[in-house]
Write a protein that holds these residues in place. Structure first.
Motif, mmCIF file in Angstrom:
data_model
loop_
_atom_site.group_PDB
_atom_site.id
_atom_site.type_symbol
_atom_site.label_atom_id
_atom_site.label_comp_id
_atom_site.label_asym_id
_atom_site.label_seq_id
_atom_site.Cartn_x
_atom_site.Cartn_y
_atom_site.Cartn_z
ATOM 1 N N MET A 1 30.711 41.987 38.045
ATOM 2 C CA MET A 1 30.581 43.147 39.050
ATOM 3 C C MET A 1 30.425 44.464 38.043
ATOM 4 S SD MET A 1 33.583 44.962 41.653
ATOM 5 C CE MET A 1 33.638 43.204 42.828
ATOM 6 N N LYS A 2 29.390 45.307 38.357
ATOM 7 C CA LYS A 2 29.001 46.461 37.521
ATOM 8 C C LYS A 2 29.683 47.462 38.098
ATOM 9 C CE LYS A 2 26.587 44.278 34.221
ATOM 10 N NZ LYS A 2 27.100 44.413 32.894
ATOM 11 N N GLY A 3 29.848 48.594 37.288
ATOM 12 C CA GLY A 3 30.372 49.877 37.971
ATOM 13 C C GLY A 3 31.778 49.945 37.692
ATOM 14 N N ARG A 4 32.304 51.117 38.121
ATOM 15 C CA ARG A 4 33.912 51.573 38.151
ATOM 16 C C ARG A 4 34.501 51.570 39.531
ATOM 17 N NH1 ARG A 4 35.231 54.754 33.720
ATOM 18 N NH2 ARG A 4 36.556 56.097 34.871
ATOM 19 N N THR A 5 35.614 50.782 39.316
ATOM 20 C CA THR A 5 36.213 50.795 40.703
ATOM 21 C C THR A 5 37.584 51.063 40.523
ATOM 22 O OG1 THR A 5 34.843 49.018 41.476
ATOM 23 C CG2 THR A 5 36.794 49.326 42.549
ATOM 24 N N ILE A 6 38.215 52.114 41.155
ATOM 25 C CA ILE A 6 39.668 52.437 41.300
ATOM 26 C C ILE A 6 40.351 51.760 42.430
ATOM 27 C CG2 ILE A 6 41.305 54.409 41.253
ATOM 28 C CD1 ILE A 6 39.366 56.324 39.950
ATOM 29 N N VAL A 7 41.315 51.078 42.128
ATOM 30 C CA VAL A 7 42.255 50.287 43.194
ATOM 31 C C VAL A 7 43.562 50.868 43.149
ATOM 32 C CG1 VAL A 7 42.830 48.075 44.135
ATOM 33 C CG2 VAL A 7 40.953 48.290 42.627
ATOM 34 N N LEU A 8 43.991 51.328 44.402
ATOM 35 C CA LEU A 8 45.464 51.939 44.588
ATOM 36 C C LEU A 8 46.049 50.912 45.417
ATOM 37 C CD1 LEU A 8 44.418 55.667 45.353
ATOM 38 C CD2 LEU A 8 44.827 54.451 43.198
ATOM 39 N N ASP A 9 47.145 50.496 45.104
ATOM 40 C CA ASP A 9 47.994 49.311 45.701
ATOM 41 C C ASP A 9 49.385 49.502 45.159
ATOM 42 O OD1 ASP A 9 48.402 47.059 47.304
ATOM 43 O OD2 ASP A 9 46.883 45.961 46.696
ATOM 44 N N HIS A 10 50.203 48.538 45.581
ATOM 45 C CA HIS A 10 51.577 48.322 45.125
ATOM 46 C C HIS A 10 51.874 46.915 44.647
ATOM 47 C CE1 HIS A 10 51.664 51.740 47.880
ATOM 48 N NE2 HIS A 10 52.933 52.236 47.399
ATOM 49 N N ILE A 11 52.875 46.737 43.665
ATOM 50 C CA ILE A 11 53.258 45.429 43.253
ATOM 51 C C ILE A 11 54.969 45.376 43.276
ATOM 52 C CG2 ILE A 11 53.330 43.843 41.158
ATOM 53 C CD1 ILE A 11 50.756 44.811 40.332
ATOM 54 N N ASP A 12 55.472 44.635 43.992
ATOM 55 C CA ASP A 12 56.797 44.853 43.848
ATOM 56 C C ASP A 12 57.453 45.948 44.358
ATOM 57 O OD1 ASP A 12 56.623 41.900 43.293
ATOM 58 O OD2 ASP A 12 57.100 42.538 41.122
ATOM 59 N N ASN A 13 56.753 46.493 45.529
ATOM 60 C CA ASN A 13 57.142 47.853 46.253
ATOM 61 C C ASN A 13 56.883 48.980 45.131
ATOM 62 O OD1 ASN A 13 57.640 46.731 48.741
ATOM 63 N ND2 ASN A 13 59.572 46.044 47.964
ATOM 64 N N ARG A 14 56.350 48.936 43.829
ATOM 65 C CA ARG A 14 56.271 49.942 42.949
ATOM 66 C C ARG A 14 54.629 50.326 43.241
ATOM 67 N NH1 ARG A 14 59.973 49.672 38.945
ATOM 68 N NH2 ARG A 14 61.057 47.916 38.801
#
Length: 340
Positions: free
Chosen positions: A1-14
């Protein structure tokens, strides 16, 4: 997958944010239990450290340490800002030169003057930005730095950013309380991603984005000690209490140039590997065998890689045993302390 991707999420409620570049994890931010970088305290001077020119301070989040202070008496109140993460059992590193930083603007109360990022070289653009700065700052006694990402951006957005940072600075600096307290909490991963990852990118905010975009798989690799190199080699990153040891291995390649190729590949990838893992402090590289004539080229490659890295890193040089040493700011919480 080419290009830049910003992913906003949570891990263990963090809260967490990931930057994927061409399908690979290039940077990762996650909330920990320690105070966030950039948090501003009203702190009380506690006791000086003789011989070091420093002072231990009392804050609501525990002891802090301020370096190179003069004329500060125990009991005095002052504003300080968190500059990094402390190792377990140590005091928070802080500075008394507080900054108010956003995507476009940095307000500097202790450094008056209007400044434009040196990376913006177009004179017309610099003049445009100075006009915006003068209009927004007015007769303010604070200083201002307009960051490199201001180039070509909408004047209204830049003006709003400056105004917000000015208001934030006024609110904090006008407070005259006499007890230690948190004056301003540092930005979390999602705001930091908006503030620092300014190059064009797709932004994913849906829950489950980390799994869908391969972030969790990349984190599994980052939680280990091994990083693959082109050609079948590896380098291993092992934190100890004293330092971070990096060992370069050529793998199955037994050619005369194997060591040189592996070392140069490590130089290009090391900054990203440390950044994703949140590692800093003293770093010692145990490199693969390489002729001394290639050392200068290796240093140049290493310097170029860390120049693009947001964390301050000093290339200390070669040891008598042929190791290479670095000193990297502890500006992130280690991944191993957050994701058990």
């Amino acid at each position: 997958m080419k290009g830049r991707t910003i992913v906003l999420d949570h891990i263990d409620n963090r809260e967490a944010a990931a930057l994927m570049v061409d399908g690979k994890l290039d940077d990762f931010l996650i909330d920990g239990d320690a105070p966030r970088l950039g948090t501003i305290y009203r702190a009380r001077a506690d006791r000086p450290v003789k011989g070091q020119g420093g002072m231990f301070l009392t804050t609501p989040d525990g002891p802090a340490f301020l370096r190179q202070v003069k004329g500060l008496a125990p009991g005095a109140m002052l504003l300080v800002q968190v500059t990094g993460y402390a190792e377990p059992g140590k005091a928070l590193p802080v500075t008394d030169r507080v900054l108010f930083k956003s995507r476009f603007a940095i307000v500097t109360p202790d450094a008056p003057g209007l400044n434009i990022s040196r990376s913006i070289r177009d004179e017309d653009e610099r003049d445009r930005l100075l006009e915006i700065a003068h209009e927004q700052m007015g007769d303010s006694k604070y200083g201002l730095i307009l960051r490199s990402c201001c180039a070509g951006e909408d004047a209204e957005e830049i003006a709003e950013d400056i105004s917000a940072m000015l208001a934030q600075a006024d609110q904090v600096l006008a407070d005259e309380s006499t007890e230690p307290e948190v004056m301003l909490e540092g930005d979390g991963p999602h705001v930091l991603a908006w503030r620092e990852w300014t190059e064009p990118a797709d932004v994913v905010t849906q829950s489950g984005g980390f799994e869908a975009h391969g972030v969790l798989d990349a984190l599994d690799t980052a939680r280990g000690i091994s990083e693959p190199l082109p050609g079948g080699g590896h380098f291993y990153i092992q934190p100890t209490r004293a330092l971070i040891a990096v060992d370069v291995n050529t793998g199955a390649d037994t050619s005369l140039a194997a060591g040189t190729k592996a070392n140069f590949a490590c130089a290009k990838l090391l900054a990203r590997a440390l950044r994703v893992r949140g590692l800093g402090g003293q770093i010692t590289l145990d490199l693969a065998p390489m002729p001394k004539k290639d050392r200068r080229g290796f240093e140049s490659s290493l310097r170029a890689a860390f120049k693009a890295d947001p964390m301050e890193t000093t290339l200390a040089g070669w040891t008598p045993l042929g190791h290479f040493e670095l000193q990297r700011k502890r500006g992130r919480i280690p991944l191993s302390e957050v994701l058990k």
